[in-house]
Design an enzyme around this catalytic site. Sequence first.
Site, PDB file in Angstrom:
ATOM      1  CG  HIS A   1     146.289  42.487 -43.651  1.00  0.00           C
ATOM      2  ND1 HIS A   1     145.321  43.222 -42.677  1.00  0.00           N
ATOM      3  CD2 HIS A   1     146.730  41.312 -42.511  1.00  0.00           C
ATOM      4  CE1 HIS A   1     145.357  42.875 -41.421  1.00  0.00           C
ATOM      5  NE2 HIS A   1     146.419  41.839 -41.506  1.00  0.00           N
ATOM      6  CD  GLN A   2     153.191  39.998 -49.068  1.00  0.00           C
ATOM      7  OE1 GLN A   2     152.692  40.816 -49.850  1.00  0.00           O
ATOM      8  NE2 GLN A   2     154.124  39.338 -48.974  1.00  0.00           N
TER       9      GLN A   2
ATOM     10  CD  GLU B   1     143.843  46.107 -43.790  1.00  0.00           C
ATOM     11  OE1 GLU B   1     144.932  46.649 -43.465  1.00  0.00           O
ATOM     12  OE2 GLU B   1     143.539  45.036 -43.585  1.00  0.00           O
TER      13      GLU B   1
ATOM     14  CB  ILE C   1     153.886  39.655 -33.315  1.00  0.00           C
ATOM     15  CG1 ILE C   1     152.746  38.648 -33.885  1.00  0.00           C
ATOM     16  CG2 ILE C   1     154.450  40.203 -34.650  1.00  0.00           C
ATOM     17  CD1 ILE C   1     151.581  39.204 -34.762  1.00  0.00           C
TER      18      ILE C   1
ATOM     19  NE  ARG D   1     143.596  43.802 -37.013  1.00  0.00           N
ATOM     20  CZ  ARG D   1     144.304  42.819 -37.242  1.00  0.00           C
ATOM     21  NH1 ARG D   1     145.610  42.737 -37.995  1.00  0.00           N
ATOM     22  NH2 ARG D   1     143.881  41.426 -37.150  1.00  0.00           N
TER      23      ARG D   1
ATOM     24  CG  PHE E   1     148.092  36.296 -42.488  1.00  0.00           C
ATOM     25  CD1 PHE E   1     147.834  37.416 -43.451  1.00  0.00           C
ATOM     26  CD2 PHE E   1     147.438  35.303 -42.959  1.00  0.00           C
ATOM     27  CE1 PHE E   1     146.946  37.374 -44.295  1.00  0.00           C
ATOM     28  CE2 PHE E   1     146.819  35.075 -44.209  1.00  0.00           C
ATOM     29  CZ  PHE E   1     146.515  36.181 -44.693  1.00  0.00           C
TER      30      PHE E   1
ATOM     31  CB  THR F   1     153.277  43.967 -39.583  1.00  0.00           C
ATOM     32  OG1 THR F   1     153.859  44.060 -38.223  1.00  0.00           O
ATOM     33  CG2 THR F   1     154.427  44.403 -40.511  1.00  0.00           C
TER      34      THR F   1
ATOM     35  CG  ASP G   1     151.217  43.460 -44.076  1.00  0.00           C
ATOM     36  OD1 ASP G   1     151.383  43.182 -45.461  1.00  0.00           O
ATOM     37  OD2 ASP G   1     150.550  42.581 -43.169  1.00  0.00           O
TER      38      ASP G   1
HETATM   39  P1  NAD Z   1     149.841  39.750 -28.238  1.00  0.00           P
HETATM   40  O1  NAD Z   1     148.392  39.811 -27.697  1.00  0.00           O
HETATM   41  O2  NAD Z   1     150.725  38.394 -28.088  1.00  0.00           O
HETATM   42  O3  NAD Z   1     150.500  41.013 -28.113  1.00  0.00           O
HETATM   43  C1  NAD Z   1     150.207  42.416 -28.012  1.00  0.00           C
HETATM   44  C2  NAD Z   1     150.892  43.227 -26.991  1.00  0.00           C
HETATM   45  O4  NAD Z   1     150.399  44.363 -27.093  1.00  0.00           O
HETATM   46  C3  NAD Z   1     150.511  42.571 -25.721  1.00  0.00           C
HETATM   47  O5  NAD Z   1     151.795  42.266 -24.889  1.00  0.00           O
HETATM   48  C4  NAD Z   1     149.821  43.768 -24.964  1.00  0.00           C
HETATM   49  O6  NAD Z   1     150.212  44.084 -23.722  1.00  0.00           O
HETATM   50  C5  NAD Z   1     150.377  45.211 -25.811  1.00  0.00           C
HETATM   51  N1  NAD Z   1     149.518  45.993 -25.659  1.00  0.00           N
HETATM   52  C6  NAD Z   1     148.231  46.096 -25.124  1.00  0.00           C
HETATM   53  N2  NAD Z   1     147.683  47.471 -25.177  1.00  0.00           N
HETATM   54  C7  NAD Z   1     148.799  48.242 -25.607  1.00  0.00           C
HETATM   55  C8  NAD Z   1     149.267  49.554 -25.432  1.00  0.00           C
HETATM   56  N3  NAD Z   1     148.082  50.356 -25.193  1.00  0.00           N
HETATM   57  N4  NAD Z   1     150.392  50.092 -25.763  1.00  0.00           N
HETATM   58  C9  NAD Z   1     151.241  49.333 -26.030  1.00  0.00           C
HETATM   59  N5  NAD Z   1     151.266  47.897 -25.839  1.00  0.00           N
HETATM   60  C10 NAD Z   1     149.980  47.341 -25.710  1.00  0.00           C
HETATM   61  O7  NAD Z   1     149.297  39.993 -29.672  1.00  0.00           O
HETATM   62  P2  NAD Z   1     150.402  39.439 -30.879  1.00  0.00           P
HETATM   63  O8  NAD Z   1     150.016  38.167 -31.425  1.00  0.00           O
HETATM   64  O9  NAD Z   1     151.688  39.923 -30.575  1.00  0.00           O
HETATM   65  O10 NAD Z   1     149.760  40.399 -32.344  1.00  0.00           O
HETATM   66  C11 NAD Z   1     149.800  41.807 -32.225  1.00  0.00           C
HETATM   67  C12 NAD Z   1     148.827  42.374 -33.203  1.00  0.00           C
HETATM   68  O11 NAD Z   1     149.543  41.957 -34.565  1.00  0.00           O
HETATM   69  C13 NAD Z   1     147.415  42.093 -33.351  1.00  0.00           C
HETATM   70  O12 NAD Z   1     146.720  42.657 -32.392  1.00  0.00           O
HETATM   71  C14 NAD Z   1     146.975  42.076 -34.928  1.00  0.00           C
HETATM   72  O13 NAD Z   1     146.526  43.310 -34.851  1.00  0.00           O
HETATM   73  C15 NAD Z   1     148.443  42.335 -35.608  1.00  0.00           C
HETATM   74  N6  NAD Z   1     148.715  40.845 -36.479  1.00  0.00           N
HETATM   75  C16 NAD Z   1     148.688  41.391 -37.936  1.00  0.00           C
HETATM   76  C17 NAD Z   1     148.965  40.403 -38.661  1.00  0.00           C
HETATM   77  C18 NAD Z   1     149.155  40.679 -40.045  1.00  0.00           C
HETATM   78  O14 NAD Z   1     148.978  39.901 -41.249  1.00  0.00           O
HETATM   79  N7  NAD Z   1     149.749  41.724 -40.667  1.00  0.00           N
HETATM   80  C19 NAD Z   1     148.787  38.982 -38.330  1.00  0.00           C
HETATM   81  C20 NAD Z   1     148.578  38.704 -36.978  1.00  0.00           C
HETATM   82  C21 NAD Z   1     148.308  39.851 -36.212  1.00  0.00           C
END
Ligand code: NAD
Length: 329
Positions: A295-296, A263, A155, A234, A298, A232, A258
């Site tokens: 939380h929208q 929540e 993301i 957690r 996605f 966006t 978000d």
């Molecule tokens: P991802 O695993 O591809 O990327 C997460 C990144 O965070 C990785 O590069 C990892 O090395 C890094 N990371 C881990 N620990 C860390 C730390 N202590 N400090 C800094 N960086 C750190 O995951 P993603 O697909 O990019 O998703 C990221 C987050 O987005 C998910 O964990 C989820 O919580 C959230 N998310 C939210 C929604 C939504 O609808 N709001 C939808 C999907 C995911």
Amino acid sequence: MKIAVFSTKSYDREYFDKYNRDYNFKFSYFETSLNTDTARLTDGFDAVCVFVNDNVNKSTLKVLSNNGIGLIALRCAGFNNVDIESSKKYNISVVRVPSYSPEAVAEHTFALILTLNRKTHKAYNRVREGNFSLKNLIGFNLKNKTIGIIGTGQIGQSFCNIVKGFGIRIVAFDIYKNKNLLDLGVEYFDLSEVFKQADIISLHCPLNEHTKHLINKTSISKMKEGVMIINTSRGGLINTADVIDGLINKKIGYLGIDVYEQEENLFFNDLSERIIQDEFILRLMSFPNVLITSHQAFFTKEAMTEITTTTLDNIKAFKENRKLVNEVK
Ligand code: NAD
């Protein structure tokens, strides 16, 4: 195979029913979330399908295990709501949808920034009431500003690609550097330096014991006056009380979220006729410079299709005793 789907909304059912035609699983849809109290509903099922706010803790897992549940299929990427250690102990496999549409979340993140900055949500309401005044609608140019991105995975990377098009400088922190982003010109720094340099901070790392309350009194004190914070990822990444203090003393100029730590009692539900008891969310809702979506990020057609088909494939692999490529270990 019989699957109990928890926290079901009409759109979940619509997508599962549509794509299940090719799989023929027996789904039972429960509107309630999965927790220790509702876990007894899983009697007679083989698997459960859960979402972000289902609470799959140790005691929930114990009931699932007693009921013979062998699989937890998360229809999301994050798995902070499942006690993975305990699931191993009970021999329950956990699968997730690691990547469904990073663009969906990245694009919503940018929507929050643009809306907070240019106040289109306020302008929309004003104009509908015949108020064409520009008073207090002033924004700032994004070009040449600095954005700090924490977590540059899928993301974060997708978000950087959008940000780049606006001519914004990108500084980032991640425990691993992303080669594609280094090539894009993203500059990696330690966390304190990112807090110090950024006009806008956007969180894209997972919630775990290292990242819980990453945004707190101390980190806020390192930020620029009037910083914009966007989450966006957690809710637990932010210490809500500290952020409220930061908004009150104007250190934080804008907040777009978000996700929210508490929540699970609020989001995805229509509470418009209820008395909301959560004092923190009520306080956040009262600020003119806070934008909350429930939380929208996605929630696009493309993401829903990917979430549904990957979940069905995950369950099929479990049923056929094949390697679980999307298992959380
Ligand atoms: P991802 O695993 O591809 O990327 C997460 C990144 O965070 C990785 O590069 C990892 O090395 C890094 N990371 C881990 N620990 C860390 C730390 N202590 N400090 C800094 N960086 C750190 O995951 P993603 O697909 O990019 O998703 C990221 C987050 O987005 C998910 O964990 C989820 O919580 C959230 N998310 C939210 C929604 C939504 O609808 N709001 C939808 C999907 C995911």
